[in-house]
Write a protein that holds these residues in place. Structure first.
Motif, PDB file in Angstrom:
ATOM      1  N   ARG A  17      50.193  34.969   9.186  1.00  0.00           N
ATOM      2  CA  ARG A  17      49.375  35.703  10.149  1.00  0.00           C
ATOM      3  C   ARG A  17      48.977  34.811  11.323  1.00  0.00           C
ATOM      4  NH1 ARG A  17      45.753  39.061   5.657  1.00  0.00           N
ATOM      5  NH2 ARG A  17      47.404  40.600   5.173  1.00  0.00           N
ATOM      6  N   SER A  18      48.716  33.543  11.015  1.00  0.00           N
ATOM      7  CA  SER A  18      48.389  32.601  12.089  1.00  0.00           C
ATOM      8  C   SER A  18      49.584  32.415  13.016  1.00  0.00           C
ATOM      9  CB  SER A  18      47.984  31.253  11.481  1.00  0.00           C
ATOM     10  OG  SER A  18      47.736  30.304  12.495  1.00  0.00           O
ATOM     11  N   ARG A  19      50.778  32.296  12.434  1.00  0.00           N
ATOM     12  CA  ARG A  19      51.987  32.167  13.259  1.00  0.00           C
ATOM     13  C   ARG A  19      52.202  33.408  14.106  1.00  0.00           C
ATOM     14  NH1 ARG A  19      54.047  29.827   8.390  1.00  0.00           N
ATOM     15  NH2 ARG A  19      55.009  31.817   7.812  1.00  0.00           N
ATOM     16  N   SER A  20      51.906  34.578  13.517  1.00  0.00           N
ATOM     17  CA  SER A  20      52.061  35.831  14.252  1.00  0.00           C
ATOM     18  C   SER A  20      51.123  35.880  15.458  1.00  0.00           C
ATOM     19  CB  SER A  20      51.791  37.021  13.324  1.00  0.00           C
ATOM     20  OG  SER A  20      51.886  38.237  14.021  1.00  0.00           O
ATOM     21  N   LYS A  21      49.864  35.452  15.261  1.00  0.00           N
ATOM     22  CA  LYS A  21      48.904  35.428  16.363  1.00  0.00           C
ATOM     23  C   LYS A  21      49.352  34.463  17.450  1.00  0.00           C
ATOM     24  CE  LYS A  21      44.769  36.724  13.716  1.00  0.00           C
ATOM     25  NZ  LYS A  21      43.425  36.266  13.235  1.00  0.00           N
ATOM     26  N   GLN A  22      49.842  33.290  17.016  1.00  0.00           N
ATOM     27  CA  GLN A  22      50.309  32.304  17.987  1.00  0.00           C
ATOM     28  C   GLN A  22      51.510  32.832  18.759  1.00  0.00           C
ATOM     29  OE1 GLN A  22      51.044  28.750  15.719  1.00  0.00           O
ATOM     30  NE2 GLN A  22      48.888  28.399  15.283  1.00  0.00           N
ATOM     31  N   ASP A  43      59.758  49.432   5.210  1.00  0.00           N
ATOM     32  CA  ASP A  43      58.326  49.178   5.024  1.00  0.00           C
ATOM     33  C   ASP A  43      57.967  47.776   5.487  1.00  0.00           C
ATOM     34  OD1 ASP A  43      57.296  51.605   3.568  1.00  0.00           O
ATOM     35  OD2 ASP A  43      58.891  51.020   2.169  1.00  0.00           O
ATOM     36  N   GLU A  44      56.663  47.559   5.564  1.00  0.00           N
ATOM     37  CA  GLU A  44      56.155  46.227   5.881  1.00  0.00           C
ATOM     38  C   GLU A  44      55.747  45.527   4.583  1.00  0.00           C
ATOM     39  OE1 GLU A  44      52.989  46.553   8.655  1.00  0.00           O
ATOM     40  OE2 GLU A  44      54.277  47.238  10.304  1.00  0.00           O
ATOM     41  N   TRP A  45      55.985  44.213   4.528  1.00  0.00           N
ATOM     42  CA  TRP A  45      55.716  43.451   3.317  1.00  0.00           C
ATOM     43  C   TRP A  45      54.945  42.185   3.647  1.00  0.00           C
ATOM     44  CZ3 TRP A  45      56.838  46.197  -0.910  1.00  0.00           C
ATOM     45  CH2 TRP A  45      57.760  47.234  -0.770  1.00  0.00           C
ATOM     46  N   ASP A  46      54.057  41.814   2.729  1.00  0.00           N
ATOM     47  CA  ASP A  46      53.222  40.631   2.950  1.00  0.00           C
ATOM     48  C   ASP A  46      53.874  39.352   2.447  1.00  0.00           C
ATOM     49  OD1 ASP A  46      50.920  41.994   4.072  1.00  0.00           O
ATOM     50  OD2 ASP A  46      50.575  42.785   2.046  1.00  0.00           O
ATOM     51  N   VAL A  47      54.671  39.463   1.370  1.00  0.00           N
ATOM     52  CA  VAL A  47      55.214  38.256   0.754  1.00  0.00           C
ATOM     53  C   VAL A  47      56.390  38.627  -0.145  1.00  0.00           C
ATOM     54  CG1 VAL A  47      53.687  38.352  -1.267  1.00  0.00           C
ATOM     55  CG2 VAL A  47      54.558  36.128  -0.495  1.00  0.00           C
ATOM     56  N   SER A  63      48.548  29.442 -12.409  1.00  0.00           N
ATOM     57  CA  SER A  63      47.206  29.520 -11.824  1.00  0.00           C
ATOM     58  C   SER A  63      47.251  29.230 -10.324  1.00  0.00           C
ATOM     59  CB  SER A  63      46.259  28.534 -12.514  1.00  0.00           C
ATOM     60  OG  SER A  63      46.726  27.202 -12.362  1.00  0.00           O
ATOM     61  N   ARG A  64      48.333  28.585  -9.881  1.00  0.00           N
ATOM     62  CA  ARG A  64      48.503  28.296  -8.455  1.00  0.00           C
ATOM     63  C   ARG A  64      49.088  29.468  -7.679  1.00  0.00           C
ATOM     64  NH1 ARG A  64      52.271  25.111  -6.894  1.00  0.00           N
ATOM     65  NH2 ARG A  64      51.255  24.670  -4.894  1.00  0.00           N
ATOM     66  N   LEU A  65      49.591  30.477  -8.402  1.00  0.00           N
ATOM     67  CA  LEU A  65      50.356  31.526  -7.738  1.00  0.00           C
ATOM     68  C   LEU A  65      49.559  32.238  -6.657  1.00  0.00           C
ATOM     69  CD1 LEU A  65      52.951  33.155  -7.494  1.00  0.00           C
ATOM     70  CD2 LEU A  65      52.075  34.686  -9.284  1.00  0.00           C
ATOM     71  N   VAL A  66      48.398  32.780  -7.006  1.00  0.00           N
ATOM     72  CA  VAL A  66      47.614  33.550  -6.031  1.00  0.00           C
ATOM     73  C   VAL A  66      47.113  32.669  -4.883  1.00  0.00           C
ATOM     74  CG1 VAL A  66      45.554  34.956  -5.678  1.00  0.00           C
ATOM     75  CG2 VAL A  66      47.016  35.360  -7.669  1.00  0.00           C
ATOM     76  N   PRO A  67      46.571  31.461  -5.159  1.00  0.00           N
ATOM     77  CA  PRO A  67      46.174  30.609  -4.026  1.00  0.00           C
ATOM     78  C   PRO A  67      47.332  30.293  -3.075  1.00  0.00           C
ATOM     79  CG  PRO A  67      45.182  29.787  -6.044  1.00  0.00           C
ATOM     80  CD  PRO A  67      46.136  30.871  -6.442  1.00  0.00           C
ATOM     81  N   VAL A  68      48.529  30.091  -3.637  1.00  0.00           N
ATOM     82  CA  VAL A  68      49.684  29.812  -2.783  1.00  0.00           C
ATOM     83  C   VAL A  68      50.060  31.051  -1.971  1.00  0.00           C
ATOM     84  CG1 VAL A  68      52.165  29.317  -2.790  1.00  0.00           C
ATOM     85  CG2 VAL A  68      50.608  27.934  -4.178  1.00  0.00           C
ATOM     86  N   ILE A  69      50.023  32.227  -2.612  1.00  0.00           N
ATOM     87  CA  ILE A  69      50.305  33.477  -1.891  1.00  0.00           C
ATOM     88  C   ILE A  69      49.331  33.649  -0.737  1.00  0.00           C
ATOM     89  CG2 ILE A  69      50.214  35.997  -2.044  1.00  0.00           C
ATOM     90  CD1 ILE A  69      51.312  35.749  -4.901  1.00  0.00           C
ATOM     91  N   GLU A  70      48.041  33.467  -1.028  1.00  0.00           N
ATOM     92  CA  GLU A  70      47.013  33.638   0.005  1.00  0.00           C
ATOM     93  C   GLU A  70      47.218  32.643   1.147  1.00  0.00           C
ATOM     94  OE1 GLU A  70      43.330  35.311  -2.770  1.00  0.00           O
ATOM     95  OE2 GLU A  70      43.577  33.139  -2.461  1.00  0.00           O
ATOM     96  N   LYS A  71      47.544  31.412   0.796  1.00  0.00           N
ATOM     97  CA  LYS A  71      47.763  30.388   1.823  1.00  0.00           C
ATOM     98  C   LYS A  71      48.929  30.754   2.723  1.00  0.00           C
ATOM     99  CE  LYS A  71      49.456  25.665   2.363  1.00  0.00           C
ATOM    100  NZ  LYS A  71      49.982  24.481   1.653  1.00  0.00           N
ATOM    101  N   GLU A  72      50.048  31.175   2.129  1.00  0.00           N
ATOM    102  CA  GLU A  72      51.236  31.462   2.922  1.00  0.00           C
ATOM    103  C   GLU A  72      51.064  32.730   3.761  1.00  0.00           C
ATOM    104  OE1 GLU A  72      53.359  29.332   3.439  1.00  0.00           O
ATOM    105  OE2 GLU A  72      52.795  27.962   1.833  1.00  0.00           O
ATOM    106  N   ILE A  73      50.302  33.703   3.259  1.00  0.00           N
ATOM    107  CA  ILE A  73      50.017  34.902   4.060  1.00  0.00           C
ATOM    108  C   ILE A  73      49.141  34.531   5.254  1.00  0.00           C
ATOM    109  CG2 ILE A  73      48.806  37.126   4.086  1.00  0.00           C
ATOM    110  CD1 ILE A  73      49.821  37.604   1.261  1.00  0.00           C
ATOM    111  N   ARG A  74      48.144  33.669   5.027  1.00  0.00           N
ATOM    112  CA  ARG A  74      47.306  33.205   6.135  1.00  0.00           C
ATOM    113  C   ARG A  74      48.143  32.476   7.177  1.00  0.00           C
ATOM    114  NH1 ARG A  74      43.676  31.595   2.053  1.00  0.00           N
ATOM    115  NH2 ARG A  74      44.381  29.428   2.291  1.00  0.00           N
ATOM    116  N   ASN A  75      49.037  31.617   6.699  1.00  0.00           N
ATOM    117  CA  ASN A  75      49.890  30.871   7.627  1.00  0.00           C
ATOM    118  C   ASN A  75      50.775  31.812   8.449  1.00  0.00           C
ATOM    119  OD1 ASN A  75      48.835  28.486   6.692  1.00  0.00           O
ATOM    120  ND2 ASN A  75      50.563  27.994   5.352  1.00  0.00           N
ATOM    121  N   ASP A 103      58.913  37.142   9.624  1.00  0.00           N
ATOM    122  CA  ASP A 103      57.992  36.143   9.079  1.00  0.00           C
ATOM    123  C   ASP A 103      57.297  36.632   7.810  1.00  0.00           C
ATOM    124  OD1 ASP A 103      56.734  33.772   8.767  1.00  0.00           O
ATOM    125  OD2 ASP A 103      55.557  33.853  10.618  1.00  0.00           O
ATOM    126  N   ILE A 104      58.104  37.039   6.830  1.00  0.00           N
ATOM    127  CA  ILE A 104      57.579  37.392   5.504  1.00  0.00           C
ATOM    128  C   ILE A 104      57.645  36.129   4.648  1.00  0.00           C
ATOM    129  CG2 ILE A 104      57.881  38.828   3.452  1.00  0.00           C
ATOM    130  CD1 ILE A 104      59.364  40.846   5.264  1.00  0.00           C
TER     131      ILE A 104
END
Length: 280
Positions: free
Chosen positions: A124-129, A47-51, A110-122, A77-78
């Motif tokens: 995806r950005s690396r994947s596009k690059q 399967d594919e995984w986000d994090v 309280s930092r967990l979700v913001p950190v998850i979102e940040k690392e997933i964005r990063n 790049d998970i």
């Protein structure tokens, strides 16, 4: 919002600690608990995984560093995030070097979700690059293949700081009998093989005193001594101060066309049957 998570925890209760925090932010997590490198390998192959979230206390049960390295080397790049209440600065550095992208202290979930979102964005950005870079490399390979196999002579000649050929296509051998190495080792090679009557034109081109919007016809001497006609399109490159820094050109062999022009000119003044001069 769906999110696919690998959970490196030792029980469902530990998993719930993270999942409840993620659900509270509006996510619908699909998850799988993985405890060994084999578990992770099986999961990412199916399967594919986000994090991946890893509970650092499990280090006593198996080698978290090995899992992080395996994910890092998988080229998928998970993002990997370590969650712990015992991570010190030194250990955090070793985990990140092994492949962890970030870490969150359990006392500050309280930092967990913001950190998850940040690392997933990063990620995806690396994947596009990466895809953009692969496309660029593919285009470069296509362009180089095109240039290397083109029948026309394609070149780039540098004037600043020192004159010399930066590139000339292998087709120069087919058209003129010379090798690219002869151009690379002798910055004035073109002067040596240009037809004498066209040297002034070449000088104007290299001095920048030329109308580059128009193509020019020049003659070069083949290695066998024959005169070869070319039509040349030139692109100049000027510095901010307006000084000519380099030129790129494409030379198209027009000797066949010139031969036809000479034949037609001859026939216009000679009888087609007797080849005698036609005074009329």
């Amino acid at each position: 919002r769906d999110i696919r998570i690998l959970l490196n925890v030792d029980s469902e209760n530990d998993a719930l600690l993270f999942l409840n925090k993620i659900k509270s932010k509006g996510y619908n997590p699909k998850y799988k608990i993985v405890k060994t490198c084999k578990d992770v390998s099986d999961a990412i192959s199916k399967d594919e995984w986000d994090v991946m979230l890893a509970d650092y206390k499990l280090l006593s049960d198996f080698n978290l560093l090995d899992i992080l390295r395996m994910l890092k080397e998988s080229d998928l790049d998970i993002p990997s995030i370590v969650v712990s209440d015992v991570v010190g600065e030194g250990k955090a550095v070793s985990l990140i070097r092994a492949g962890a992208d970030n870490y969150v202290m359990k006392k500050n979930l309280s930092r967990l979700v913001p950190v998850i979102e940040k690392e997933i964005r990063n990620a995806r950005s690396r994947s596009k690059q990466k895809k953009a870079l692969e496309k660029l490399r593919e285009n470069e390979r296509y362009f180089r293949s095109f240039v290397e196999n083109a029948s026309d002579i394609i070149y780039r000649y540098r004037l600043i700081p020192e004159p010399g050929y930066e590139y000339i296509s292998p087709s120069v051998r087919r058209n003129l009998g010379y090798t690219p190495e002869q151009y690379y080792t002798d910055p004035e090679f073109n002067y040596k093989i240009i037809y004498q009557d066209d040297r002034d034109t070449l000088k104007k081109i290299l001095d920048g005193n030329f109308d580059f919007s128009k193509s020019v016809e020049i003659r070069l001497i083949h290695k066998n001594g024959k005169v070869i006609w070319f039509e040349e399109a030139i692109t100049p490159f000027f510095s901010k101060e307006g000084k000519l820094e380099a030129i790129e050109g494409i030379l198209h062999n027009i000797s066949g066309r010139k031969k036809m022009e000479r034949h037609l000119s001859y026939m216009s003044f000679h009888d087609s049957l007797t080849t005698l001069y036609n005074r009329a």
